[in-house]
Design a protein around this motif. Sequence first.
Motif, PDB file in Angstrom:
ATOM      1  N   UNK A  67     -13.875 -63.031   5.498  1.00 52.59           N
ATOM      2  CA  UNK A  67     -15.060 -63.315   4.942  1.00 52.59           C
ATOM      3  C   UNK A  67     -15.796 -62.143   4.629  1.00 52.59           C
ATOM      4  N   UNK A  68     -15.870 -61.800   3.207  1.00 50.07           N
ATOM      5  CA  UNK A  68     -16.312 -60.658   2.924  1.00 50.07           C
ATOM      6  C   UNK A  68     -17.785 -60.820   2.137  1.00 50.07           C
ATOM      7  N   UNK A  71     -26.897 -62.487   2.961  1.00 50.67           N
ATOM      8  CA  UNK A  71     -25.609 -62.197   3.226  1.00 50.67           C
ATOM      9  C   UNK A  71     -25.409 -61.741   4.505  1.00 50.67           C
ATOM     10  N   UNK A  72     -25.913 -60.537   4.833  1.00 48.65           N
ATOM     11  CA  UNK A  72     -25.747 -59.985   6.230  1.00 48.65           C
ATOM     12  C   UNK A  72     -26.276 -60.913   7.166  1.00 48.65           C
ATOM     13  N   UNK A  73     -27.561 -61.449   7.156  1.00 41.53           N
ATOM     14  CA  UNK A  73     -27.932 -62.758   7.975  1.00 41.53           C
ATOM     15  C   UNK A  73     -26.978 -63.681   8.286  1.00 41.53           C
ATOM     16  N   UNK A  74     -26.091 -64.280   7.318  1.00 39.76           N
ATOM     17  CA  UNK A  74     -25.096 -65.373   7.326  1.00 39.76           C
ATOM     18  C   UNK A  74     -24.184 -64.818   8.269  1.00 39.76           C
ATOM     19  N   UNK A  75     -23.530 -63.530   8.020  1.00 38.81           N
ATOM     20  CA  UNK A  75     -22.643 -62.987   8.661  1.00 38.81           C
ATOM     21  C   UNK A  75     -22.925 -62.679  10.375  1.00 38.81           C
ATOM     22  N   UNK A  76     -24.113 -62.259  10.438  1.00 40.18           N
ATOM     23  CA  UNK A  76     -24.593 -62.079  11.702  1.00 40.18           C
ATOM     24  C   UNK A  76     -24.676 -63.336  12.596  1.00 40.18           C
ATOM     25  N   UNK A 123     -10.131 -64.893  12.189  1.00 35.50           N
ATOM     26  CA  UNK A 123     -11.126 -64.700  11.087  1.00 35.50           C
ATOM     27  C   UNK A 123     -11.833 -63.340  11.173  1.00 35.50           C
ATOM     28  N   UNK A 124     -11.898 -62.743   9.961  1.00 33.22           N
ATOM     29  CA  UNK A 124     -12.301 -61.416   9.735  1.00 33.22           C
ATOM     30  C   UNK A 124     -13.768 -61.230   9.162  1.00 33.22           C
ATOM     31  N   UNK A 125     -14.472 -60.604   9.421  1.00 35.40           N
ATOM     32  CA  UNK A 125     -15.868 -60.610   8.673  1.00 35.40           C
ATOM     33  C   UNK A 125     -16.084 -59.080   8.163  1.00 35.40           C
ATOM     34  N   UNK A 126     -16.041 -58.976   7.041  1.00 35.27           N
ATOM     35  CA  UNK A 126     -16.221 -57.565   6.430  1.00 35.27           C
ATOM     36  C   UNK A 126     -17.833 -57.613   5.665  1.00 35.27           C
ATOM     37  N   UNK A 127     -18.636 -57.060   6.143  1.00 33.64           N
ATOM     38  CA  UNK A 127     -20.019 -56.651   5.494  1.00 33.64           C
ATOM     39  C   UNK A 127     -20.133 -55.618   4.461  1.00 33.64           C
ATOM     40  N   UNK A 165     -22.633 -65.897  12.145  1.00 27.13           N
ATOM     41  CA  UNK A 165     -21.531 -66.350  12.226  1.00 27.13           C
ATOM     42  C   UNK A 165     -20.423 -65.506  13.304  1.00 27.13           C
ATOM     43  N   UNK A 166     -20.971 -64.195  13.426  1.00 32.12           N
ATOM     44  CA  UNK A 166     -20.351 -63.602  14.467  1.00 32.12           C
ATOM     45  C   UNK A 166     -21.159 -63.502  15.634  1.00 32.12           C
ATOM     46  N   UNK A 167     -21.947 -64.503  15.864  1.00 34.30           N
ATOM     47  CA  UNK A 167     -22.799 -64.611  17.143  1.00 34.30           C
ATOM     48  C   UNK A 167     -23.732 -63.489  17.568  1.00 34.30           C
ATOM     49  N   UNK A 168     -24.048 -62.690  16.547  1.00 33.73           N
ATOM     50  CA  UNK A 168     -25.078 -61.597  16.890  1.00 33.73           C
ATOM     51  C   UNK A 168     -26.436 -62.114  16.509  1.00 33.73           C
ATOM     52  N   UNK A 169     -26.633 -63.337  15.990  1.00 33.59           N
ATOM     53  CA  UNK A 169     -27.969 -63.965  15.644  1.00 33.59           C
ATOM     54  C   UNK A 169     -28.011 -65.309  15.933  1.00 33.59           C
ATOM     55  N   UNK A 170     -29.048 -65.920  16.643  1.00 27.55           N
ATOM     56  CA  UNK A 170     -28.904 -67.370  16.618  1.00 27.55           C
ATOM     57  C   UNK A 170     -29.570 -68.004  15.475  1.00 27.55           C
TER      58      UNK A 170
END
Lengths: 318, 241
Positions: free
Chosen positions: A185-186, A41-46, A152-156, A48-53
Amino acid sequence: MSIIETNELVKNYGDLCAVDHVTLSIGKEVFGLLGPNGSGKTTTVLMLTTLLCPTSGTASICGYDIQKQAEMVRSMISYVPQDMAVDIKLTGRENVIFFAKLYGIPSPKDKADEALALMELNERADDLTRTYSGGMRRRLELAQALVHEPSALFLDEPTLGLDVAARKKIWEHIGSLSRRGMSIFVTTHYMDEADRFCDRVGIINNGKIAACGTPLELKAKLMNDVITVKIEGTCQPPDLEGVWYVGKHEDEISFTAENGKEALPTIAEALTRNNVKIRAMSLREPTLDDVFLQAVGQQEEPYGFADSKFRIMLRRRK
Amino acid sequence: MRGITTFIQRDFLRWERGRVAVFSALVMPAAWLIFVGLALPVKFTGNYLDFITPGILVMTMLSAGLSGGALLMFDKILGFLNKFLALPTPRESILFGKILFITGRGLIQTTIILIIAVIIGASLLHPFQYFMIYLVLFAFGILISSFATTIALYLEDHDSYAAFNTMISMPLFFTSSALMPYNVMPSWLRTIAVLNPLSFAIDAIRDIGYGIIPLFPLAMLVGLAGFIIFLCSHVFRKVTI
C-alpha cells in the motif's frame, strides 16, 4: 483474496473530515493511494497501521480487525512513515537487527543479512547510517520493514525527496516485493510513478475516493486523446460535439475526444470565436495526471487556507 | 516484557557513540564535589565531603533524568515513535525501556561520581551500604525519569522542555537537604526541604551512611515513583492513540 479491507472508514478531526467513508479492497498487488497534500492519504495509512483510531467504519488486515485485534494486525504489517527515521549513530546492520529483534524473529542476524542483501545494502551494511545517501536510507527502512516478512507493507511517500535514479530503484524493489506475494500500500503524489509502477490506484481528494482502478482502466475512461490548450486569460469551455471538457490547470485547459486530430481545429475555432487567445495546443495520450485533474478538479485550493483547521490537523498528527 | 531490553540496547549504543555527551554530563557534579565539597569552610560537620556526597549523587541522577526526559520526545518528533508503535511489541515496552535506560545511564554516572568522591577523601562504606545506596538511587532515578518523560511528552517541544529543565533543576537542588542539614537551615527553607523529593533520596543515602536502614524515605520514593509511572503511562497512551 483481499488482504487489506476497509469499509466506510471515517476520520474526523473536530469538524474537519480527513477521511470520508473510504471503502477499499486490496489484494496481493501494489496499490497506490494518490492525492494532493492534505487529502487524507497519511490519515488513512495511520488508521490501517493502528496508529490512529477511526471515528467510524471498520478495516481489517488479513482478516484481523484494526481496532479489536490491533496487536495481531501489527504482527502482519510493516510501516515506513514519510519522515526518514533511521538511527544515524548505528550501522545499517544494527538498524535492521534492532527491528528484527523487536519483531521477535528467532535468528535476527541471518534475517537482517537477508533483508540487507535484498535491498542491495550488504556492502555498506557495517558503515554508520550517517554516511548513507537519501536513497540508501530509504532502502534501509525497507530492509527494516521486510525483516519479518509482513503480509502487508505500508509505505507513506516512499520516493519523496529522492533523485530520479533512487526513485526508480525504490519502485523496482517495491515491484519485486509484490512479486514475492506481499500486499503493498503506497501513498504518493507523483502521478507518473503511480502510472508506471502501481497495479491499481485510488485517487483520494478531500478524504473521498474519487476514482479507483488500474491506471489503464482509469485512462481508458477518459477516451482516447487528450488535447491541451494554453490560453491567455480565462474562458468558458465551449460545448462541442465529440469533445469533452476535462479541467483547467494554471493557464492550460484540457479536453478529451474520440478523434483528437479532428477535434483540434474544432476546438481552436470555437475558442477563437469566443475571443480566447490561444498560445499553444497539443495532442497526446491521456496520463494519470489527466485522470487526476478530472477526478479532483482544479488543483488550486478550492477554499481559502483555513489556518485553524490546519493547526488541528497538525496537532493530531504529531 | 518483550522488547524492553532491545529498546534499552539501542539507547545505550546511541549514547556510547555520542562520546562527548558521556563525559560532559559528569563535569558539573564532579566540579561540585571538588570545588564545593573540598573547599567550602563549614562548621557543622568535620567531613563536609561525606556530608555533601549523597547530595551530589542525587544531583547526578537528577540531571541524568531531566536530560533523558527529552529522549522519548525526540523519538516522537523524528518519527521513530510511529515506527515503534506499528510493531507487534507491546507499546508500553517503549516507555519502560526508556525509563529504565535513563535510570541505568544515571546509575553509571553516579558510580563514576562515587568513585571520584572516594578518591578525594569520602569514607569507604560496607558493600551492603553501597547496595542500599544503589537501591535508593534506582528508585529516585525511576521517579525522576518518568516525571521528566511525562513533562516532555506533554510539552511536545524541545525548546519549552529545555526551558523547563533549566527552570526546575537548580531550585530543586538548592531547596533540598543536599548542602546543609535541616537544623542550620532558615525555617522557611526547612519547610520546603522536608517536602522536596530530592531530600527523601538524600536523607535516605545519609541514613545508610550512618548505618540506619531508611525505610520511610525509601517507601516514600517507591510510592511516588509508582504514582508518576502511572501518570506517565496515561500520558503516553494519550499521545500515541
